[in-house]
Design an enzyme around this catalytic site. Sequence first.
Site, PDB file in Angstrom:
ATOM      1  N   ASP A  78      -9.848 -68.166  99.589  1.00 59.19           N
ATOM      2  CA  ASP A  78     -10.260 -69.300  98.762  1.00 59.19           C
ATOM      3  C   ASP A  78     -11.400 -70.010  99.490  1.00 59.19           C
ATOM      4  O   ASP A  78     -11.324 -70.280 100.709  1.00 59.19           O
ATOM      5  CB  ASP A  78      -9.084 -70.266  98.565  1.00 59.19           C
ATOM      6  CG  ASP A  78      -9.427 -71.365  97.587  1.00 59.19           C
ATOM      7  OD1 ASP A  78      -9.130 -71.197  96.400  1.00 59.19           O
ATOM      8  OD2 ASP A  78      -9.999 -72.390  98.023  1.00 59.19           O
ATOM      9  N   ILE A  79     -12.486 -70.306  98.773  1.00 54.11           N
ATOM     10  CA  ILE A  79     -13.640 -70.998  99.361  1.00 54.11           C
ATOM     11  C   ILE A  79     -13.273 -72.453  99.571  1.00 54.11           C
ATOM     12  O   ILE A  79     -12.817 -73.142  98.643  1.00 54.11           O
ATOM     13  CB  ILE A  79     -14.868 -70.869  98.462  1.00 54.11           C
ATOM     14  CG1 ILE A  79     -15.222 -69.384  98.270  1.00 54.11           C
ATOM     15  CG2 ILE A  79     -16.046 -71.622  99.045  1.00 54.11           C
ATOM     16  CD1 ILE A  79     -16.362 -69.145  97.310  1.00 54.11           C
ATOM     17  N   GLU A 101     -12.577 -70.015  92.514  1.00 54.54           N
ATOM     18  CA  GLU A 101     -13.007 -69.589  93.842  1.00 54.54           C
ATOM     19  C   GLU A 101     -11.927 -68.809  94.574  1.00 54.54           C
ATOM     20  O   GLU A 101     -11.986 -68.628  95.786  1.00 54.54           O
ATOM     21  CB  GLU A 101     -13.416 -70.816  94.684  1.00 54.54           C
ATOM     22  CG  GLU A 101     -12.261 -71.753  95.066  1.00 54.54           C
ATOM     23  CD  GLU A 101     -11.976 -72.802  93.990  1.00 54.54           C
ATOM     24  OE1 GLU A 101     -11.435 -73.848  94.326  1.00 54.54           O
ATOM     25  OE2 GLU A 101     -12.327 -72.581  92.799  1.00 54.54           O
TER      26      GLU A 101
END
Length: 632
Positions: A509-510, A552
Site C-alpha cells: 500500500d502506498i 493504492e
Amino acid sequence: MHKRKFTTLAFYSLALVLLLGLGLGLHQYYVYKVTREMHETTVDRNLSLMHMRADGYLERLALDAEFIAQSPILRMYLENPSAETLAGAQDALRTLALLRPSLDQLRYIDQQGMERIRVNHRGGPPQLATELQNKSDRDYVQRGLALTAGGGYFSAIDLNIEDGQIERPFRPMLRSVAKVMVNGSPAGMVVLNANADELEKRLRTVLPTAVAQPVVLNSSGGWIMGGGEKDWLFSAKPDAPDALLSTQEPALWEKIQASSSGQFEYRGECHYYAWYQFKRQQWQAPRWLVAQRSAGQACGHLTASAVKTWATQLVVMSTFTVPLLVLWLLSRWNARELRRGLRETNAQLELITSEADVALLMVDHQCRVCWINPESERLLGWKTDELVGANLHERTHMRNGEDLHSGSCPTLQALQTGQRYRNDRDRVLAKSGEILNVSMRVSPFGEGEARKAIVTIADVGDAVNREQRLTRLATTDPLTGALNRRSIMERLQDMVEHQKMPPCVLMGDIDFFKKVNDTYGHAAGDEVLKTFTNTIRQLLRKGDFLGRLGGEEFVVALENTELPNAQTMAERLRLAIANSQTPNDGGIPIAITASFGLALYSRDESVDAWLARADAALYRAKQSGRNRVEIA
C-alpha cells in the site's frame, strides 16, 4: 434375272441398313454415355457446391453465436450484472449486427427463457429492444436450454412468429443457438435470428439457369425453396393437402429417405438430390433435402433423347444417298460439343478456385504441392513455381527444423489415414518468416499412392488478435497494466493448487497516497501508481506477478520462495519504491514510500484467508510507522 437382282439388291439394302443401324447405335451409345457422365458430373458438382455454400453460411452463424456466447464481455455482465456491464454486452451484440446485415435479431436469453438483451436489425441501424418477451414456450428455446457446455443448435427453417402470429410478408428464419456457461454453470443462450433469404440467394448462384433450379425441403417433406406456391405452405397452412411431399407422395418420400442421394421424378420433372446436414462438434442441426430440378425434363430424358436421335439418324441415313457424310459431320459436331463442354466445366472449376477467398492447395500422397490458387500466393507469400513440387509440411509447418505444432503433422496424418482433418486455430509459416494464425481443413481423396488431399487455409489472424485484446481488457487494470482483482484471485488459486513449495504473497500500500492526490492532483496520482507498478515489475522474477486490488492497494505473488528469501525480496521492493521518483509538471519530482505485509501460504488455507493474513500484517506495518515490511 430381275427377281434375282431384286433379291440381291434387297439383301444388300437390308445389310446396309443393318450395318448403318449397328454403327449408328454404337456411336449414339458412346455419345449417350459421355453425355450422361458429363450430366452426372455436373449434377454432383452443383450439389456439392450447394452443400459448400450452405456449410459456409451455417459455419459463419455458428462461429458468430459461439463468439458472443464465449465473449468475456458477456461473461463480465453475467458475473457482475450492472448498468455498465449490461451496456458492454448490448454494444457487443449491436456491433455484430452491423457486421452481419443478414441477422434479423440478436438475443441473450437467460435460463428461465426470458429475453435479457435483444437487438433488432431490420432495414436500418440496429436497435436495442426495450420490450423484452418470455420465450420459454418456444421450441428452439427449450432445446437451447437442454444444451451442454460448448453445445450449439440450429433450428429448423420456419416463418417468423411475433406475438403468436406468423409475420407478413413472410420472413423465413434460421436460428443459431449457442450455450452460455459461466464458471461451469449454464447461464442461458445466445440466439441469432438469420434471414433465410440469404441462404436461398447463395444456393441460387450455383444454378443460375432456367433449366437447372435449386430445390430445398425439410426433413418432413415441407417445401422451403423451389416448390413455387407450395413454398412455406407447411408452416403457413400445415393442413393443406400438398403442404408436405411426404403426405402427398408417401411411397416416393419413403424411397427418398432411404438413400443419402439419388434422383426422383415429381410431376414429370427429374430431381437430383443429396441429403445435407451441417456437421460441427457438439452442434445439432436439422436435415435438409438439397436437390437440382431439371425443369420440363423427366429422369429418362437422356435415354429417350438418345433413342430418338438414333432412330432419326437411321431413317435419314437409309433414305439419303450420303449417309456416311452426314455421319462424319455429325460425329465431328458431337465431338466438338463434348470438348467445348469439358472446357467450360474446367473453366468453371478454375474460376471457382481462383475467386475463392481462402487458400486452396492440392498435395500428393507425399505431401508435395501439386497446385495452388491465387489466394494461396497472397496468404503464404510463395509464387506457384516456388511452391509446386515442394513439401507443404516442411515449408509451412516447420521452422528451424522444429514443428510449429505438437504431435504429428495433421496433413501427413490425413494423407496416411484418409480421414478428414479440421482445426479452426492452426499456425503456418509464411515465406516472410511470419507465423500466421489460420483455420485449416485437409480433405483427402483416393487410395494408396493415388491419394491426394485438398488443403483449405483461411486467415483468422484478426479474430485471434481481437480475442487476445478482449482477454487483456478483461484481465488487467487499464491504468497500470497490472492484473485486476478477478485475475489475481484466479492466479493465486492456481498457484496454491499446483506449486510444490508454498508460495508467499505481499500486500502493498502506498503511504499517504491521499495526500499525493490532494497536493498534486489525481493526474499526478495516476503517474505515481504507474511508477509504483513499473518499479516493482522490474524486480520480479519469471513466474511472480503483480496485481492491483483497487486504489493504492497492490498484491505481489512470489512462487517457490521460502519465507526468508521472500522477506529479502520485500525489502528490495520497499527500498526501490523509496528511491523512486515520479516526474511532476509542477516542479519537484514526487517521492513516495510503501508499506508491505508478507504471508506464507499455509496448507489447506483458502486464498481469501491467506490474503487476510497478509492484509493484517500490512495494517501492522501502517500502524508501526509505515515504510516497512511486517510478516504474518
